[in-house]
Design an enzyme around this catalytic site. Structure first.
Site, PDB file in Angstrom:
ATOM      1  N   TRP A  51      44.979  34.139  50.308  1.00  0.00           N
ATOM      2  CA  TRP A  51      46.284  34.604  49.842  1.00  0.00           C
ATOM      3  C   TRP A  51      46.094  35.929  49.127  1.00  0.00           C
ATOM      4  CZ3 TRP A  51      49.697  32.524  45.290  1.00  0.00           C
ATOM      5  CH2 TRP A  51      50.929  33.219  45.304  1.00  0.00           C
ATOM      6  N   GLU A  90      40.945  49.913  45.865  1.00  0.00           N
ATOM      7  CA  GLU A  90      40.176  49.360  46.978  1.00  0.00           C
ATOM      8  C   GLU A  90      41.077  48.904  48.121  1.00  0.00           C
ATOM      9  OE1 GLU A  90      36.811  46.940  46.248  1.00  0.00           O
ATOM     10  OE2 GLU A  90      36.191  48.051  44.461  1.00  0.00           O
ATOM     11  N   HIS A 148      35.068  47.512  48.470  1.00  0.00           N
ATOM     12  CA  HIS A 148      35.689  48.097  49.660  1.00  0.00           C
ATOM     13  C   HIS A 148      35.659  49.616  49.562  1.00  0.00           C
ATOM     14  CE1 HIS A 148      37.333  44.087  49.035  1.00  0.00           C
ATOM     15  NE2 HIS A 148      37.548  44.031  50.335  1.00  0.00           N
ATOM     16  N   LYS A 175      30.635  40.189  49.064  1.00  0.00           N
ATOM     17  CA  LYS A 175      31.456  40.706  50.172  1.00  0.00           C
ATOM     18  C   LYS A 175      31.540  42.226  50.098  1.00  0.00           C
ATOM     19  CE  LYS A 175      36.123  40.970  51.978  1.00  0.00           C
ATOM     20  NZ  LYS A 175      37.567  40.832  51.647  1.00  0.00           N
TER      21      LYS A 175
END
Length: 260
Positions: A51, A90, A148, A175
């Site tokens: 989400w 990001e 990111h 990640k």
């Protein structure tokens, strides 16, 4: 071939340790849109849901966020849920909350028991990241540290260094998502993922974004990326492919690697 590392929820392997896991994002702007999206996605049986609460127009009302998180849980057919506020730095949506308010929202949602994973950015202030680590420990959720870069792909050694830093900072999963300027950058990301497997113990989620990067979403797991993000109804980042297409490619590659 590198081995992906399994994600766990309360001591149980997600999807029985399948590799890679397929995660579909929820990006609806209001309750009705999120729940409609959820209904479509659950029917496609991804292994994870994310989400992206920064898309949600009610984000400034913590009670609304918690209630919608509970509704997602009730309608998720047991699929584990990642709760993510992506910052504008990001690639996220503008939300108008301070970082303390964001962490307060994370706290209430995690304590409600409605989510299994919290995604929090390594680029946050160290004291804020420490709070996210402590919250994950307190609530039994797993913390995904994320980074990111929507402009470029850093050199492989810098990507590996980021992943190492995530482990040192207390994350449960590391990640990283980067933007390639050409095919060489996709190779850089894949090689960094492979190298990270030798340097850290955490599951790694890595991807290149955009058109070139879609290749990494299809076979990044061969190099050790544990999760691939795919479109259930709407994409949350450039280069995501539909769940159905990703499954087809995964099945072909897995058969080939087994020599069938």
């Amino acid at each position: 071939m590198a081995m992906t590392r399994s994600l766990e929820v309360k001591g149980q392997l997600v999807a029985g340790g399948k590799e890679p896991l397929i995660c579909a994002p929820l990006v609806g702007r209001d309750e009705a849109a999120v729940l409609r999206e959820l209904e479509v996605i659950v029917a496609k049986r991804p292994d994870l849901l994310e989400w992206r609460v920064d898309f949600y127009s009610g984000i400034s009302d913590v009670n609304r966020v918690v209630e919608l998180a509970k509704k997602i849980r009730r309608s998720s057919a047991g699929i584990p849920v990642i709760f993510t506020r992506r910052s504008t730095r990001e690639g996220g949506e503008p939300i108008g909350l301070s970082e303390d308010e964001v962490l307060s929202m994370y706290r209430e949602v995690a304590r409600s028991g409605a989510v299994d994973f919290l995604d929090y950015e390594l680029s946050s202030e160290p004291e804020h990241f420490e709070q996210a680590v402590a919250l994950a420990r307190e609530t039994g959720t797993k913390l995904i540290a994320s980074f990111h870069d929507f402009e470029k792909t850093p050199p492989a050694d810098r990507i590996v260094a980021k992943l190492i830093a995530m482990e040192k900072a207390g994350a449960d999963i590391a990640k990283i998502a980067v933007m390639p300027q050409g095919l060489e950058d996709v190779l850089t990301l894949l090689l960094a993922t492979l190298e990270a497997q030798k340097k850290i113990r955490l599951p790694v989620i890595s991807m290149s974004m955009g058109a070139y990067g879609s290749l990494s979403r299809l076979f990044g797991w061969v190099f050790g990326s544990s999760v691939s993000f795919a479109v259930g109804q709407q994409a949350s980042a450039p280069g995501q492919v539909p769940i159905e297409d990703l499954r087809t490619v995964l099945e072909v590659l897995q058969r080939s690697l087994k020599g069938e």
